[in-house]
Scaffold this motif. Structure first.
Motif, PDB file in Angstrom:
ATOM      1  N   LYS A  78       0.678  -1.330   0.036  1.00 42.77           N
ATOM      2  CA  LYS A  78       0.142   0.105  -0.028  1.00 42.77           C
ATOM      3  C   LYS A  78       0.877   1.096  -0.064  1.00 42.77           C
ATOM      4  O   LYS A  78       1.927   1.083   0.565  1.00 42.77           O
ATOM      5  CB  LYS A  78      -0.816  -0.065   1.437  1.00 42.77           C
ATOM      6  CG  LYS A  78      -1.988  -1.058   1.397  1.00 42.77           C
ATOM      7  CD  LYS A  78      -2.838  -0.936   2.267  1.00 42.77           C
ATOM      8  CE  LYS A  78      -4.059  -1.997   2.331  1.00 42.77           C
ATOM      9  NZ  LYS A  78      -4.825  -1.828   3.647  1.00 42.77           N
ATOM     10  N   PRO A  79       0.436   2.279  -0.392  1.00 43.98           N
ATOM     11  CA  PRO A  79       1.285   3.482  -0.687  1.00 43.98           C
ATOM     12  C   PRO A  79       1.388   3.953   0.933  1.00 43.98           C
ATOM     13  O   PRO A  79       0.613   3.855   1.778  1.00 43.98           O
ATOM     14  CB  PRO A  79       0.062   4.546  -1.194  1.00 43.98           C
ATOM     15  CG  PRO A  79      -0.868   3.729  -1.876  1.00 43.98           C
ATOM     16  CD  PRO A  79      -0.973   2.612  -1.231  1.00 43.98           C
ATOM     17  N   GLY A  80       2.690   4.063   1.262  1.00 46.00           N
ATOM     18  CA  GLY A  80       3.132   4.729   2.328  1.00 46.00           C
ATOM     19  C   GLY A  80       3.785   3.809   3.185  1.00 46.00           C
ATOM     20  O   GLY A  80       4.256   3.977   4.189  1.00 46.00           O
ATOM     21  N   ILE A  81       3.716   2.505   2.785  1.00 48.86           N
ATOM     22  CA  ILE A  81       4.247   1.251   3.439  1.00 48.86           C
ATOM     23  C   ILE A  81       5.678   0.847   2.764  1.00 48.86           C
ATOM     24  O   ILE A  81       5.602   0.831   1.551  1.00 48.86           O
ATOM     25  CB  ILE A  81       3.149   0.066   3.358  1.00 48.86           C
ATOM     26  CG1 ILE A  81       1.718   0.649   4.080  1.00 48.86           C
ATOM     27  CG2 ILE A  81       3.610  -1.124   4.093  1.00 48.86           C
ATOM     28  CD1 ILE A  81       2.080   0.913   5.580  1.00 48.86           C
ATOM     29  N   SER A  82       6.485   0.635   3.635  1.00 45.43           N
ATOM     30  CA  SER A  82       7.753   0.304   2.887  1.00 45.43           C
ATOM     31  C   SER A  82       8.265  -1.217   3.521  1.00 45.43           C
ATOM     32  O   SER A  82       7.822  -1.448   4.708  1.00 45.43           O
ATOM     33  CB  SER A  82       8.829   1.264   3.335  1.00 45.43           C
ATOM     34  OG  SER A  82       9.077   1.296   4.615  1.00 45.43           O
ATOM     35  N   PHE A  83       8.962  -1.940   3.049  1.00 46.03           N
ATOM     36  CA  PHE A  83       9.615  -3.150   3.711  1.00 46.03           C
ATOM     37  C   PHE A  83      10.418  -2.952   4.859  1.00 46.03           C
ATOM     38  O   PHE A  83      10.495  -3.622   5.799  1.00 46.03           O
ATOM     39  CB  PHE A  83      10.423  -3.853   2.462  1.00 46.03           C
ATOM     40  CG  PHE A  83       9.666  -4.683   1.785  1.00 46.03           C
ATOM     41  CD1 PHE A  83       8.669  -5.862   2.064  1.00 46.03           C
ATOM     42  CD2 PHE A  83       9.277  -4.525   0.431  1.00 46.03           C
ATOM     43  CE1 PHE A  83       8.109  -6.383   1.370  1.00 46.03           C
ATOM     44  CE2 PHE A  83       8.591  -5.116  -0.399  1.00 46.03           C
ATOM     45  CZ  PHE A  83       7.813  -6.360   0.093  1.00 46.03           C
ATOM     46  N   GLU A  84      11.062  -1.573   5.027  1.00 46.07           N
ATOM     47  CA  GLU A  84      11.657  -1.180   5.985  1.00 46.07           C
ATOM     48  C   GLU A  84      10.780  -1.188   7.478  1.00 46.07           C
ATOM     49  O   GLU A  84      11.009  -1.870   8.545  1.00 46.07           O
ATOM     50  CB  GLU A  84      12.507   0.009   6.152  1.00 46.07           C
ATOM     51  CG  GLU A  84      13.761   0.019   4.954  1.00 46.07           C
ATOM     52  CD  GLU A  84      13.271   0.025   3.520  1.00 46.07           C
ATOM     53  OE1 GLU A  84      12.133   0.590   3.286  1.00 46.07           O
ATOM     54  OE2 GLU A  84      13.851  -0.374   2.696  1.00 46.07           O
ATOM     55  N   THR A  85       9.566  -0.548   7.327  1.00 46.07           N
ATOM     56  CA  THR A  85       8.592  -0.726   8.227  1.00 46.07           C
ATOM     57  C   THR A  85       8.051  -2.081   8.547  1.00 46.07           C
ATOM     58  O   THR A  85       8.052  -2.494   9.807  1.00 46.07           O
ATOM     59  CB  THR A  85       7.311   0.219   7.823  1.00 46.07           C
ATOM     60  OG1 THR A  85       7.939   1.857   7.395  1.00 46.07           O
ATOM     61  CG2 THR A  85       6.436   0.484   8.944  1.00 46.07           C
ATOM     62  N   LEU A  86       7.717  -2.676   7.493  1.00 54.05           N
ATOM     63  CA  LEU A  86       7.365  -3.933   7.652  1.00 54.05           C
ATOM     64  C   LEU A  86       8.118  -4.823   8.476  1.00 54.05           C
ATOM     65  O   LEU A  86       7.849  -5.658   9.444  1.00 54.05           O
ATOM     66  CB  LEU A  86       6.897  -4.743   6.448  1.00 54.05           C
ATOM     67  CG  LEU A  86       5.535  -4.124   5.761  1.00 54.05           C
ATOM     68  CD1 LEU A  86       5.199  -4.666   4.498  1.00 54.05           C
ATOM     69  CD2 LEU A  86       4.452  -4.180   6.582  1.00 54.05           C
ATOM     70  N   ASN A  87       9.379  -4.775   8.186  1.00 57.88           N
ATOM     71  CA  ASN A  87      10.650  -5.480   8.812  1.00 57.88           C
ATOM     72  C   ASN A  87      10.736  -5.286  10.089  1.00 57.88           C
ATOM     73  O   ASN A  87      11.018  -6.103  11.024  1.00 57.88           O
ATOM     74  CB  ASN A  87      12.060  -5.323   8.089  1.00 57.88           C
ATOM     75  CG  ASN A  87      12.266  -5.885   6.795  1.00 57.88           C
ATOM     76  OD1 ASN A  87      11.462  -6.857   6.636  1.00 57.88           O
ATOM     77  ND2 ASN A  87      12.877  -5.386   6.111  1.00 57.88           N
ATOM     78  N   GLN A  88      10.636  -3.859  10.525  1.00 54.54           N
ATOM     79  CA  GLN A  88      10.560  -3.731  11.949  1.00 54.54           C
ATOM     80  C   GLN A  88       9.508  -4.168  12.563  1.00 54.54           C
ATOM     81  O   GLN A  88       9.480  -4.870  13.750  1.00 54.54           O
ATOM     82  CB  GLN A  88      10.462  -2.119  12.239  1.00 54.54           C
ATOM     83  CG  GLN A  88      11.669  -1.332  11.779  1.00 54.54           C
ATOM     84  CD  GLN A  88      11.609   0.056  11.777  1.00 54.54           C
ATOM     85  OE1 GLN A  88      10.457   0.534  12.205  1.00 54.54           O
ATOM     86  NE2 GLN A  88      12.334   0.988  11.519  1.00 54.54           N
ATOM     87  N   VAL A  89       8.213  -4.585  12.108  1.00 54.73           N
ATOM     88  CA  VAL A  89       7.226  -5.165  12.577  1.00 54.73           C
ATOM     89  C   VAL A  89       7.276  -6.504  13.021  1.00 54.73           C
ATOM     90  O   VAL A  89       7.046  -7.235  13.820  1.00 54.73           O
ATOM     91  CB  VAL A  89       5.636  -4.889  12.021  1.00 54.73           C
ATOM     92  CG1 VAL A  89       4.621  -5.530  12.557  1.00 54.73           C
ATOM     93  CG2 VAL A  89       5.429  -3.183  11.940  1.00 54.73           C
ATOM     94  N   ALA A  90       7.626  -7.141  11.785  1.00 57.15           N
ATOM     95  CA  ALA A  90       7.976  -8.658  11.703  1.00 57.15           C
ATOM     96  C   ALA A  90       9.099  -9.088  12.697  1.00 57.15           C
ATOM     97  O   ALA A  90       8.836 -10.425  13.260  1.00 57.15           O
ATOM     98  CB  ALA A  90       8.433  -9.127  10.343  1.00 57.15           C
TER      99      ALA A  90
END
Length: 62
Positions: free
Chosen positions: A19-31
Motif C-alpha cells: 500500500k502507498p506509504g508502506i515500506s519493507f523497512e517498516t514491515l521488517n521492524q514489525v515482523a
C-alpha cells in the motif's frame, strides 16, 4: 521453507504490491518485534476468540 512474508519480499518489484506509504523497512521492524512462535500463539488465541464468538452468536440465534 519460506513464510508468506518472505515470499512476498522475494517477488520481482515486490514493493509495487505494498500500500502507498508502506515500506519493507517498516514491515521488517514489525515482523522482527515478535518471534514466529509468539505470532503463532497470538493467531491461535485470536482464532479461538473468533470461534467462541461465532458459537455464542449461534447459541443466541439458534
Amino acid at each position: 521453507m519460506m513464510t508468506p512474508y518472505d515470499k512476498l519480499k522475494s517477488l520481482p518489484d515486490a514493493s509495487n504490491y505494498l500500500k502507498p506509504g508502506i515500506s519493507f523497512e517498516t514491515l521488517n521492524q514489525v515482523a522482527l518485534q515478535i518471534s514466529d512462535n509468539e505470532a503463532a500463539d497470538q493467531m491461535k488465541k485470536a482464532r479461538q476468540k473468533l470461534f467462541n464468538n461465532i458459537h455464542e452468536q449461534t447459541l443466541k440465534t439458534g
